[in-house]
Design a protein around this motif. Structure first.
Motif, PDB file in Angstrom:
ATOM      1  N   ARG A 119      30.932  30.023  21.887  1.00  0.00           N
ATOM      2  CA  ARG A 119      29.617  28.940  21.948  1.00  0.00           C
ATOM      3  C   ARG A 119      28.583  29.300  20.698  1.00  0.00           C
ATOM      4  NH1 ARG A 119      25.820  32.477  23.847  1.00  0.00           N
ATOM      5  NH2 ARG A 119      26.440  34.173  25.229  1.00  0.00           N
ATOM      6  N   GLU A 120      27.619  28.389  20.546  1.00  0.00           N
ATOM      7  CA  GLU A 120      27.055  28.385  19.670  1.00  0.00           C
ATOM      8  C   GLU A 120      25.683  29.335  20.167  1.00  0.00           C
ATOM      9  OE1 GLU A 120      25.770  24.661  18.075  1.00  0.00           O
ATOM     10  OE2 GLU A 120      24.399  24.181  19.773  1.00  0.00           O
ATOM     11  N   ASP A 133      17.273  27.374  22.147  1.00  0.00           N
ATOM     12  CA  ASP A 133      16.163  27.307  22.946  1.00  0.00           C
ATOM     13  C   ASP A 133      15.496  28.491  23.141  1.00  0.00           C
ATOM     14  OD1 ASP A 133      16.256  24.520  23.040  1.00  0.00           O
ATOM     15  OD2 ASP A 133      17.329  24.204  24.917  1.00  0.00           O
ATOM     16  N   TYR A 134      16.540  29.389  23.641  1.00  0.00           N
ATOM     17  CA  TYR A 134      15.885  30.751  24.065  1.00  0.00           C
ATOM     18  C   TYR A 134      15.751  31.440  22.678  1.00  0.00           C
ATOM     19  CZ  TYR A 134      15.548  35.140  26.474  1.00  0.00           C
ATOM     20  OH  TYR A 134      15.204  36.344  27.278  1.00  0.00           O
ATOM     21  N   GLN A 164      24.075  25.467  11.872  1.00  0.00           N
ATOM     22  CA  GLN A 164      23.457  26.329  12.782  1.00  0.00           C
ATOM     23  C   GLN A 164      22.546  27.360  11.930  1.00  0.00           C
ATOM     24  OE1 GLN A 164      27.229  27.952  14.151  1.00  0.00           O
ATOM     25  NE2 GLN A 164      27.258  26.690  15.970  1.00  0.00           N
ATOM     26  N   THR A 194      22.773  39.035  26.140  1.00  0.00           N
ATOM     27  CA  THR A 194      23.863  38.065  26.837  1.00  0.00           C
ATOM     28  C   THR A 194      23.308  37.304  28.155  1.00  0.00           C
ATOM     29  OG1 THR A 194      26.140  37.989  27.476  1.00  0.00           O
ATOM     30  CG2 THR A 194      24.916  39.821  27.978  1.00  0.00           C
ATOM     31  N   ASN A 195      23.368  35.991  28.023  1.00  0.00           N
ATOM     32  CA  ASN A 195      22.925  35.186  29.139  1.00  0.00           C
ATOM     33  C   ASN A 195      21.509  35.493  29.224  1.00  0.00           C
ATOM     34  OD1 ASN A 195      25.630  34.314  29.594  1.00  0.00           O
ATOM     35  ND2 ASN A 195      25.976  36.215  30.864  1.00  0.00           N
ATOM     36  N   ARG A 196      20.852  35.654  28.123  1.00  0.00           N
ATOM     37  CA  ARG A 196      19.368  35.650  28.487  1.00  0.00           C
ATOM     38  C   ARG A 196      18.977  36.940  28.781  1.00  0.00           C
ATOM     39  NH1 ARG A 196      16.854  29.508  28.948  1.00  0.00           N
ATOM     40  NH2 ARG A 196      18.283  28.464  27.235  1.00  0.00           N
ATOM     41  N   ASP A 253      23.613  38.482  20.031  1.00  0.00           N
ATOM     42  CA  ASP A 253      24.205  37.857  21.193  1.00  0.00           C
ATOM     43  C   ASP A 253      25.757  38.386  21.015  1.00  0.00           C
ATOM     44  OD1 ASP A 253      25.480  36.334  23.050  1.00  0.00           O
ATOM     45  OD2 ASP A 253      24.252  34.513  22.858  1.00  0.00           O
ATOM     46  N   ALA A 301      28.574  35.609  22.289  1.00  0.00           N
ATOM     47  CA  ALA A 301      28.386  34.075  21.997  1.00  0.00           C
ATOM     48  C   ALA A 301      29.844  33.848  21.396  1.00  0.00           C
ATOM     49  CB  ALA A 301      27.617  34.048  20.998  1.00  0.00           C
ATOM     50  N   ASP A 319      22.032  30.436  21.577  1.00  0.00           N
ATOM     51  CA  ASP A 319      21.226  29.595  22.229  1.00  0.00           C
ATOM     52  C   ASP A 319      20.105  29.520  21.693  1.00  0.00           C
ATOM     53  OD1 ASP A 319      19.761  28.976  24.463  1.00  0.00           O
ATOM     54  OD2 ASP A 319      20.125  30.577  25.739  1.00  0.00           O
TER      55      ASP A 319
END
Length: 259
Positions: A60-61, A65-66, A89, A14-16, A52, A55, A63
């Protein structure tokens, strides 16, 4: 013949950040997910599951990029779940390097999406996650949205519905056992495994490889997923990311030759 069931580290993010929950609550910061993936590369694990856990709750979809950064570091097959609502997605996750997609809330809210995903990627690439908790009367009930919303169907009914739609596997999570390191819910896993003809991945409660052996042999699971047993070490739960060796698994009879 070589019998080799899968053991799967399951990483909650969560939150990278890499976190660990207890009963799906109070996420505790553990470290950097990408560093964990690098360590598991060296340990030669069968595959990695990335979830995740916030999410869907945060609407939210994924992440992307991460998740792409994680995939670029992984040398083992990856599965991902969290915040998935559309076929676009799902396609994007496959494109950036994920071999399997795990779906929980959208399976209940939009089963048509599961059919689309199976048609696009094949049954072997789509996993339905079923999260289960005991109610006040000790009945096993199913939840979505990271264990926050109860649904009418029980775990066996959901598993049968998933099989009918055409998914390839079930990821079966025990909310009550999550993070306690006191063993899997063997009765739950056995009941679901014996009710369907597709593989069940058991998750929730493993302390060590003996627990993994029990859930495969006694619970009839096809694979054992876990988090704490790969992250914590000793009574004080020091953070030490590790994995059992092939020889350790052979020694306890989990991996064996059958002639």
């Amino acid at each position: 013949m070589y019998f080799r069931p899968r053991l799967i580290p399951c990483l909650s993010i969560t939150n990278r950040e890499l976190v660990k929950t207890t009963k799906f609550k109070t996420p505790k910061y553990i470290g950097d997910p990408i560093n964990a993936v690098r360590i598991f590369n060296e340990k030669g694990v069968d595959e990695l599951c990335i979830l995740d856990i916030r999410a869907t709750i945060e609407n939210r979809e994924p992440d992307f990029d991460y998740l792409s950064d994680i995939a670029s570091e992984a040398f083992v097959p990856l599965s991902y779940g969290g915040g998935i609502k559309t076929i676009e997605q799902i396609k994007k996750l496959f494109y950036i390097g994920y071999e399997k997609i795990i779906i929980n809330s959208s399976f209940v809210n939009n089963p048509t999406l599961i059919k689309e995903a199976v048609d696009f990627a094949g049954a072997q690439s789509i996993v339905v996650s079923i999260d289960v908790k005991l109610d006040f009367f000790k009945n096993r009930v199913s939840y979505i949205k990271s264990g926050t919303i109860r649904v009418d169907e029980g775990p066996i009914e959901l598993a049968k519905n998933a099989e009918k739609i055409g998914v390839g596997e079930i990821l079966l999570n025990s909310i009550n056992n999550d993070g306690l390191m006191q063993g899997y819910d063997l009765d739950l896993v056995k009941q679901v495994s014996e009710s369907i003809n597709i593989p069940v991945i058991a998750c929730g409660g493993a302390k060590d490889i003996i627990d993994a052996k029990k859930v495969i042999e006694e619970g009839k699971a096809h694979a054992a997923a876990a988090s704490s047993m790969y992250i914590y070490y000793g009574r004080q739960k020091a953070v030490l990311i590790t994995a059992p060796t092939e020889q350790e698994l052979i020694d306890i009879g989990l991996y064996k030759f059958e002639y």
